[in-house]
Design a protein around this motif. Structure first.
Motif, PDB file in Angstrom:
ATOM      1  N   LEU A  81      58.955  36.231  24.408  1.00 43.06           N
ATOM      2  CA  LEU A  81      58.959  36.719  25.802  1.00 43.06           C
ATOM      3  C   LEU A  81      58.088  35.801  26.649  1.00 43.06           C
ATOM      4  CD1 LEU A  81      60.307  38.931  27.409  1.00 43.06           C
ATOM      5  CD2 LEU A  81      57.982  40.265  27.102  1.00 43.06           C
ATOM      6  N   CYS A  82      57.190  35.197  26.101  1.00 44.38           N
ATOM      7  CA  CYS A  82      56.407  34.129  26.617  1.00 44.38           C
ATOM      8  C   CYS A  82      57.170  32.898  27.231  1.00 44.38           C
ATOM      9  CB  CYS A  82      55.136  33.790  25.936  1.00 44.38           C
ATOM     10  SG  CYS A  82      55.542  33.345  24.105  1.00 44.38           S
ATOM     11  N   GLU A  83      58.004  32.240  26.290  1.00 48.14           N
ATOM     12  CA  GLU A  83      58.875  31.148  26.423  1.00 48.14           C
ATOM     13  C   GLU A  83      59.726  31.548  27.584  1.00 48.14           C
ATOM     14  OE1 GLU A  83      61.217  29.567  23.475  1.00 48.14           O
ATOM     15  OE2 GLU A  83      60.796  27.627  24.219  1.00 48.14           O
ATOM     16  N   GLU A  84      60.369  32.822  27.490  1.00 41.05           N
ATOM     17  CA  GLU A  84      61.352  33.203  28.608  1.00 41.05           C
ATOM     18  C   GLU A  84      60.861  33.158  29.838  1.00 41.05           C
ATOM     19  OE1 GLU A  84      63.334  36.920  28.069  1.00 41.05           O
ATOM     20  OE2 GLU A  84      63.775  36.629  25.957  1.00 41.05           O
ATOM     21  N   ILE A  85      59.414  33.899  30.057  1.00 44.02           N
ATOM     22  CA  ILE A  85      58.709  33.631  31.359  1.00 44.02           C
ATOM     23  C   ILE A  85      58.151  32.270  31.702  1.00 44.02           C
ATOM     24  CG2 ILE A  85      56.808  34.575  32.504  1.00 44.02           C
ATOM     25  CD1 ILE A  85      57.347  37.280  30.723  1.00 44.02           C
ATOM     26  N   ALA A  86      57.853  31.519  30.648  1.00 45.26           N
ATOM     27  CA  ALA A  86      56.860  30.288  31.092  1.00 45.26           C
ATOM     28  C   ALA A  86      57.340  29.240  30.009  1.00 45.26           C
ATOM     29  CB  ALA A  86      55.497  30.413  31.272  1.00 45.26           C
ATOM     30  N   PRO A  87      58.653  28.773  30.253  1.00 42.26           N
ATOM     31  CA  PRO A  87      59.081  27.595  29.192  1.00 42.26           C
ATOM     32  C   PRO A  87      58.459  26.426  29.144  1.00 42.26           C
ATOM     33  CG  PRO A  87      60.658  28.156  30.822  1.00 42.26           C
ATOM     34  CD  PRO A  87      59.642  29.227  31.203  1.00 42.26           C
TER      35      PRO A  87
ATOM     36  N   GLU B 157      49.998  41.316  22.787  1.00 38.59           N
ATOM     37  CA  GLU B 157      48.515  41.305  23.358  1.00 38.59           C
ATOM     38  C   GLU B 157      47.899  40.211  23.048  1.00 38.59           C
ATOM     39  OE1 GLU B 157      46.472  44.822  24.049  1.00 38.59           O
ATOM     40  OE2 GLU B 157      48.189  46.130  25.042  1.00 38.59           O
ATOM     41  N   CYS B 158      48.549  38.930  22.806  1.00 36.51           N
ATOM     42  CA  CYS B 158      47.775  37.987  21.921  1.00 36.51           C
ATOM     43  C   CYS B 158      47.838  36.510  22.747  1.00 36.51           C
ATOM     44  CB  CYS B 158      48.379  37.606  20.722  1.00 36.51           C
ATOM     45  SG  CYS B 158      50.126  37.183  20.773  1.00 36.51           S
ATOM     46  N   ILE B 159      48.040  36.769  24.015  1.00 37.32           N
ATOM     47  CA  ILE B 159      47.896  35.442  25.035  1.00 37.32           C
ATOM     48  C   ILE B 159      46.567  35.564  25.757  1.00 37.32           C
ATOM     49  CG2 ILE B 159      48.905  34.158  27.045  1.00 37.32           C
ATOM     50  CD1 ILE B 159      51.685  34.828  26.086  1.00 37.32           C
ATOM     51  N   PHE B 160      45.559  34.682  25.436  1.00 30.82           N
ATOM     52  CA  PHE B 160      44.245  34.682  26.036  1.00 30.82           C
ATOM     53  C   PHE B 160      44.107  33.589  27.051  1.00 30.82           C
ATOM     54  CE2 PHE B 160      44.278  36.853  21.978  1.00 30.82           C
ATOM     55  CZ  PHE B 160      43.761  37.989  22.229  1.00 30.82           C
ATOM     56  N   ILE B 161      43.741  34.076  28.278  1.00 36.81           N
ATOM     57  CA  ILE B 161      43.450  33.276  29.470  1.00 36.81           C
ATOM     58  C   ILE B 161      42.050  33.171  29.605  1.00 36.81           C
ATOM     59  CG2 ILE B 161      43.800  33.000  32.079  1.00 36.81           C
ATOM     60  CD1 ILE B 161      46.384  34.186  31.584  1.00 36.81           C
ATOM     61  N   GLU B 162      41.486  31.899  29.939  1.00 37.34           N
ATOM     62  CA  GLU B 162      40.121  31.630  30.354  1.00 37.34           C
ATOM     63  C   GLU B 162      39.942  31.033  31.490  1.00 37.34           C
ATOM     64  OE1 GLU B 162      38.469  29.300  26.826  1.00 37.34           O
ATOM     65  OE2 GLU B 162      38.930  30.793  25.448  1.00 37.34           O
ATOM     66  N   VAL B 163      39.168  31.627  32.408  1.00 36.38           N
ATOM     67  CA  VAL B 163      38.983  31.030  33.745  1.00 36.38           C
ATOM     68  C   VAL B 163      38.077  30.147  33.886  1.00 36.38           C
ATOM     69  CG1 VAL B 163      38.672  31.426  36.184  1.00 36.38           C
ATOM     70  CG2 VAL B 163      39.762  33.149  34.753  1.00 36.38           C
TER      71      VAL B 163
ATOM     72  N   GLU C  24      50.482  39.561  30.565  1.00 34.95           N
ATOM     73  CA  GLU C  24      50.559  40.882  30.881  1.00 34.95           C
ATOM     74  C   GLU C  24      51.772  41.575  30.042  1.00 34.95           C
ATOM     75  OE1 GLU C  24      48.875  40.989  35.317  1.00 34.95           O
ATOM     76  OE2 GLU C  24      50.892  40.859  35.100  1.00 34.95           O
ATOM     77  N   GLU C  25      52.812  40.642  29.771  1.00 36.64           N
ATOM     78  CA  GLU C  25      53.989  41.327  29.150  1.00 36.64           C
ATOM     79  C   GLU C  25      53.853  41.113  27.557  1.00 36.64           C
ATOM     80  OE1 GLU C  25      56.429  42.860  31.011  1.00 36.64           O
ATOM     81  OE2 GLU C  25      55.472  42.756  32.933  1.00 36.64           O
ATOM     82  N   CYS C  26      53.093  40.418  27.277  1.00 33.88           N
ATOM     83  CA  CYS C  26      53.133  40.044  25.722  1.00 33.88           C
ATOM     84  C   CYS C  26      52.943  41.041  24.890  1.00 33.88           C
ATOM     85  CB  CYS C  26      51.902  39.008  25.749  1.00 33.88           C
ATOM     86  SG  CYS C  26      51.756  38.668  23.778  1.00 33.88           S
TER      87      CYS C  26
END
Ligand code: SF4
Length: 86
Positions: free
Chosen positions: A15-21, A80-86, A75-77
């Motif tokens: 799904l992640c690749e579909e959203i942000a290839p 729940e294993c995509i981690f964003i750091e600001v 959010e869609e993963c």
């Protein structure tokens, strides 16, 4: 912003690749990775064909203009294993 994937939790649905290839891609192991390697952190260059390290070692800068797509992917993963750091 930076992003990394915990492959231990990845379901391999893609799904992640579909959203942000431009940011995520799958390897032959059936798991998904961030394209820009940690070794290129800070540069504009995207994935050049080398496998990215797994887990937090693969933390990479999110390319300009792709922040929203990466946030949506996280959010869609289902793992729940995509981690964003600001
Ligand atoms: S959306 Fe999440 S669980 Fe699915 S392939 Fe990507 S990282 Fe893995």
């Amino acid at each position: 912003m930076k992003v990394w994937i915990d492959q231990d939790l990845c379901t391999g649905d893609g799904l992640c690749e579909e959203i942000a290839p431009d940011v995520f891609f799958g390897l032959d192991d059936g798991l998904f990775y961030v394209k820009e390697s940690a070794g290129k952190f800070g540069e504009e260059k995207l994935f050049d064909g080398e496998a990215n390290p797994a887990g937090a070692e693969g933390t990479a800068r999110i390319p300009d203009g792709l922040d929203e797509a990466v946030i949506e992917a996280a959010e869609e993963c289902p793992g729940e294993c995509i981690f964003i750091e600001v």
